[in-house]
Design a protein around this motif. Sequence first.
Motif, PDB file in Angstrom:
ATOM      1  N   SER A  71       0.811  -1.215   0.000  1.00  0.00           N
ATOM      2  CA  SER A  71       0.000   0.000   0.000  1.00  0.00           C
ATOM      3  C   SER A  71       0.846   1.267   0.000  1.00  0.00           C
ATOM      4  CB  SER A  71      -0.936   0.017   1.212  1.00  0.00           C
ATOM      5  OG  SER A  71      -0.201   0.012   2.420  1.00  0.00           O
ATOM      6  N   THR A  72       2.107   1.156   0.412  1.00  0.00           N
ATOM      7  CA  THR A  72       3.020   2.305   0.465  1.00  0.00           C
ATOM      8  C   THR A  72       4.443   1.827   0.204  1.00  0.00           C
ATOM      9  OG1 THR A  72       3.391   2.036   2.847  1.00  0.00           O
ATOM     10  CG2 THR A  72       1.611   3.532   2.188  1.00  0.00           C
ATOM     11  N   GLU A  93       4.601  -0.690  -2.791  1.00  0.00           N
ATOM     12  CA  GLU A  93       3.801   0.052  -3.755  1.00  0.00           C
ATOM     13  C   GLU A  93       4.583   0.273  -5.050  1.00  0.00           C
ATOM     14  OE1 GLU A  93       1.513   4.386  -4.208  1.00  0.00           O
ATOM     15  OE2 GLU A  93       2.746   3.961  -2.436  1.00  0.00           O
ATOM     16  N   TYR A 133       3.943  -1.030  -9.092  1.00  0.00           N
ATOM     17  CA  TYR A 133       3.913  -0.172 -10.281  1.00  0.00           C
ATOM     18  C   TYR A 133       4.914  -0.647 -11.337  1.00  0.00           C
ATOM     19  CZ  TYR A 133       1.245   2.969  -7.249  1.00  0.00           C
ATOM     20  OH  TYR A 133       0.300   3.506  -6.407  1.00  0.00           O
ATOM     21  N   ALA A 136      -8.416   1.185   1.452  1.00  0.00           N
ATOM     22  CA  ALA A 136      -8.506   2.373   0.608  1.00  0.00           C
ATOM     23  C   ALA A 136      -7.209   2.619  -0.158  1.00  0.00           C
ATOM     24  CB  ALA A 136      -8.854   3.592   1.460  1.00  0.00           C
ATOM     25  N   LYS A 137      -6.070   2.424   0.504  1.00  0.00           N
ATOM     26  CA  LYS A 137      -4.786   2.613  -0.171  1.00  0.00           C
ATOM     27  C   LYS A 137      -4.572   1.546  -1.237  1.00  0.00           C
ATOM     28  CE  LYS A 137      -2.347   4.918   3.634  1.00  0.00           C
ATOM     29  NZ  LYS A 137      -1.201   4.848   4.571  1.00  0.00           N
ATOM     30  N   GLN A 149      -6.865   0.029  -2.959  1.00  0.00           N
ATOM     31  CA  GLN A 149      -7.728   0.354  -4.094  1.00  0.00           C
ATOM     32  C   GLN A 149      -7.038   1.343  -5.033  1.00  0.00           C
ATOM     33  OE1 GLN A 149     -11.212   1.758  -2.031  1.00  0.00           O
ATOM     34  NE2 GLN A 149     -12.238  -0.233  -2.136  1.00  0.00           N
ATOM     35  N   ASN A 150      -6.368   2.337  -4.456  1.00  0.00           N
ATOM     36  CA  ASN A 150      -5.641   3.310  -5.272  1.00  0.00           C
ATOM     37  C   ASN A 150      -4.464   2.666  -5.994  1.00  0.00           C
ATOM     38  OD1 ASN A 150      -7.325   5.423  -4.490  1.00  0.00           O
ATOM     39  ND2 ASN A 150      -6.057   5.937  -2.719  1.00  0.00           N
ATOM     40  N   ARG A 157      -5.822   0.610  -8.906  1.00  0.00           N
ATOM     41  CA  ARG A 157      -6.261   1.513  -9.971  1.00  0.00           C
ATOM     42  C   ARG A 157      -5.062   2.013 -10.778  1.00  0.00           C
ATOM     43  NH1 ARG A 157      -8.294   5.114  -6.938  1.00  0.00           N
ATOM     44  NH2 ARG A 157     -10.260   3.999  -6.678  1.00  0.00           N
ATOM     45  N   ARG A 158      -4.018   2.408 -10.079  1.00  0.00           N
ATOM     46  CA  ARG A 158      -2.821   2.909 -10.757  1.00  0.00           C
ATOM     47  C   ARG A 158      -2.135   1.790 -11.548  1.00  0.00           C
ATOM     48  NH1 ARG A 158      -0.628   6.504 -13.742  1.00  0.00           N
ATOM     49  NH2 ARG A 158       1.595   6.920 -13.333  1.00  0.00           N
TER      50      ARG A 158
END
Length: 293
Positions: free
Chosen positions: A43-44, A48, A52, A69-70, A72-73, A76-77
């Motif tokens: 998530s971070t 993260e 990516y 929530a993190k 999900q972002n 999405r990315r």
Amino acid sequence: MGRLQKILIPSLGLVLAFWFYSARDTFKPEMLRGKRVIVTGASTGIGEQMAYHLARMGSHILVTARTEAKLQNVVRRCLELGAASARFVSGTMEDTAFAQRVVREAQTSLGGLDMLILNHVGASYFGFFDGDVEHVRKLLEINFLSYVAMTTSALPMLKESEGSIVVVSSMAGKVGFPFTVPYSATKFALDGFFSSLRQEFAIQSINVSITLCILGFIDTESAVRAVSHVIPDTPAPKEECALEIIRAGALRHRQLHYPARAVGTMLLIHSIAPELFESIVRGSYRLENVRRT
């Protein structure tokens, strides 16, 4: 003669390791295209960024961490960056049942697994050991036992795909630094477990690689917040660190040192002159800023 051997043998080992890894340095992003990958602690920070990078390489990605929530972002990315697919499972690694559920989700949604990247870590403090045994127990569950549980659950799929296990560890798992007693204990445990497991794989001709990643000071938000007031060093970039971890796993390296020069030099000095190394380390901290019990 004995002192000379202590200097020459580790130096020769470092040279041979450099030659060995350089000779195999043929990484191409296409190696991860279509591969099914779990990334924990995604998530971070480094996790993260690994998600990516894998997305840009066209992997199928399953990410996990505590905060939905993190995640999900991040998913999405990943899809925006070109991931073949991306999904998440949220939960805490304090519960080994959750660790096993993540692996089952990979089997259900991805149809198998090619790479397991174990990167999550529990929160700890940077300061003198306060004698809190319960904190050590909790940290062992998150930083160690959940790694064991996920590996055990994922092994049938990894054996089938002849895949890879990537374990994100730390210099604190190779050298006993002050102010990291609970954290360091969990990272040393990872080294012992996965180094021994690698030997058993070799004996049984199991074609699953294990890459142990020994990281120095990285510019993640949590690391900078925890130690920047004590350690004067400049942290290395998490984006490059994440890419190096993926590359080492794809090339099936035994071990990654990042930043390579800093970590490699520290390990070499420690192997030759441990007392001198420890004295230098103690002298490098801003001791007035260290949390005391």
